[in-house]
Design a protein around this motif. Structure first.
Motif, PDB file in Angstrom:
ATOM      1  N   GLU A  62       0.815  -1.210   0.000  1.00  0.00           N
ATOM      2  CA  GLU A  62       0.000   0.000   0.000  1.00  0.00           C
ATOM      3  C   GLU A  62       0.851   1.264   0.000  1.00  0.00           C
ATOM      4  O   GLU A  62       0.495   2.264  -0.633  1.00  0.00           O
ATOM      5  N   GLU A  66       0.605   4.420  -2.583  1.00  0.00           N
ATOM      6  CA  GLU A  66       0.411   5.797  -2.139  1.00  0.00           C
ATOM      7  C   GLU A  66       1.492   6.719  -2.708  1.00  0.00           C
ATOM      8  O   GLU A  66       1.258   7.917  -2.907  1.00  0.00           O
ATOM      9  N   ILE A 135      -9.267   8.257  -5.856  1.00  0.00           N
ATOM     10  CA  ILE A 135      -9.502   8.608  -4.450  1.00  0.00           C
ATOM     11  C   ILE A 135     -10.758   7.965  -3.900  1.00  0.00           C
ATOM     12  O   ILE A 135     -10.988   7.978  -2.692  1.00  0.00           O
ATOM     13  N   GLY A 139      -9.104   3.937  -3.297  1.00  0.00           N
ATOM     14  CA  GLY A 139      -8.621   4.287  -1.966  1.00  0.00           C
ATOM     15  C   GLY A 139      -7.290   5.005  -1.912  1.00  0.00           C
ATOM     16  O   GLY A 139      -6.558   4.877  -0.920  1.00  0.00           O
ATOM     17  N   ASP A 141      -4.922   7.712  -0.937  1.00  0.00           N
ATOM     18  CA  ASP A 141      -4.974   8.705   0.129  1.00  0.00           C
ATOM     19  C   ASP A 141      -3.962   9.808  -0.151  1.00  0.00           C
ATOM     20  O   ASP A 141      -2.760   9.558  -0.252  1.00  0.00           O
ATOM     21  N   LYS A 143      -2.875  14.024   0.871  1.00  0.00           N
ATOM     22  CA  LYS A 143      -3.054  15.063   1.881  1.00  0.00           C
ATOM     23  C   LYS A 143      -3.695  16.321   1.316  1.00  0.00           C
ATOM     24  O   LYS A 143      -4.432  17.016   2.003  1.00  0.00           O
TER      25      LYS A 143
END
Length: 258
Positions: A62, A66, A135, A139, A141, A143
């Motif tokens: 993951e 990301e 998103i 999923g 992620d 900021k």
């Protein structure tokens, strides 16, 4: 228009292009693309499919997803839009459509900006779909706000469009247009920082990356993913990409000969 009415003259206009002719050109291009379902699917769905494949590749990593997920927003749209724009524009050049348009009282920027406007609309749809998918169901992620990824995806698509328009002037057929991809786009893909951080590259490669616009697209996407707001680096990189797009579009207009 009756035979006794004078033909409208476009010389001496305050603008180097006509908004009306530009809009009409964009409408014609959109109509043609809507009839070509393969090209429409390539532009709108392929980036989404690539994001799904990326998620499956990193399903057990993951952190890697990301990191890489936001960066490809500056890569996939460039490649996809380059292929579509170069082939579509080359068809119009080889079929004589572009030459027939230039026999009319239109400016070269009318044609180039018309294509850009049409593909910009498609780029916006492409960016919205891929961002919402990333998103949402995938999923991803980040900021920063999601719209920053959309901005980078749109700029990347416009960059691919500009490069495709320029390359179509030098290619004689669709096969040659695709052949320009390894020479003009793939080197940017390799040194943009996706595989190896630029700080760890050889100085020559880092210098090469600094003059390639895809580098700044990847860097801006990383800024959007790792910072909560709009950073100065993001704005700087986005402006640099936009300036590069404008420069390449002007160069593309110069390749249109009457």
């Amino acid at each position: 228009m009756t035979p006794h009415q004078p033909i409208p003259q476009f010389r001496g206009r305050s603008l180097p292009f006509s908004p009306g002719i530009t809009a009409a050109t964009a409408q014609r291009v959109l109509l043609q693309i809507s009839r070509d379902r393969g090209s429409a699917a390539l532009m709108l769905l392929i980036p989404c499919m690539l994001m799904v494949l990326l998620k499956l590749m990193f399903r057990d990593a993951e952190e890697s997803f990301e990191r890489v997920g936001p960066q490809v927003f500056g890569i996939f749209p460039v490649i996809v839009m380059y292929l579509v724009a170069s082939v579509s524009t080359l068809r119009e050049r080889t079929s004589g459509t572009a030459e027939r348009l230039l026999t009319l009282p239109v400016q070269r920027l009318d044609i180039v900006f018309g294509y850009s406007l049409a593909f910009a609309f498609l780029a916006m749809l492409q960016a919205v779909l891929s961002t919402l998918l990333a998103i949402g169901p995938l999923g991803l992620d980040i900021k920063g706000p999601a719209y920053l990824l959309m901005v980078i995806a749109m700029l990347g698509a416009l960059l691919g469009l500009a490069l495709g328009l320029l390359v179509s002037a030098f290619a004689r057929n669709e096969f040659q247009a695709v052949q320009f991809l390894p020479a003009g786009v793939l080197p940017q893909f390799l040194v943009c920082g996706l595989f190896v951080p630029r700080a760890e590259m050889h100085d020559a490669l880092d210098g090469l990356a600094r003059v390639m616009p895809m580098t700044y697209a990847v860097q801006a996407a990383t800024e959007a993913a790792t910072h909560e707001g709009v950073t100065g680096i993001f704005v700087r990189d986005a402006v640099l990409i936009l300036l590069c797009v404008i420069g390449v579009l002007v160069a593309s207009a110069a390749t249109l000969k009457r």
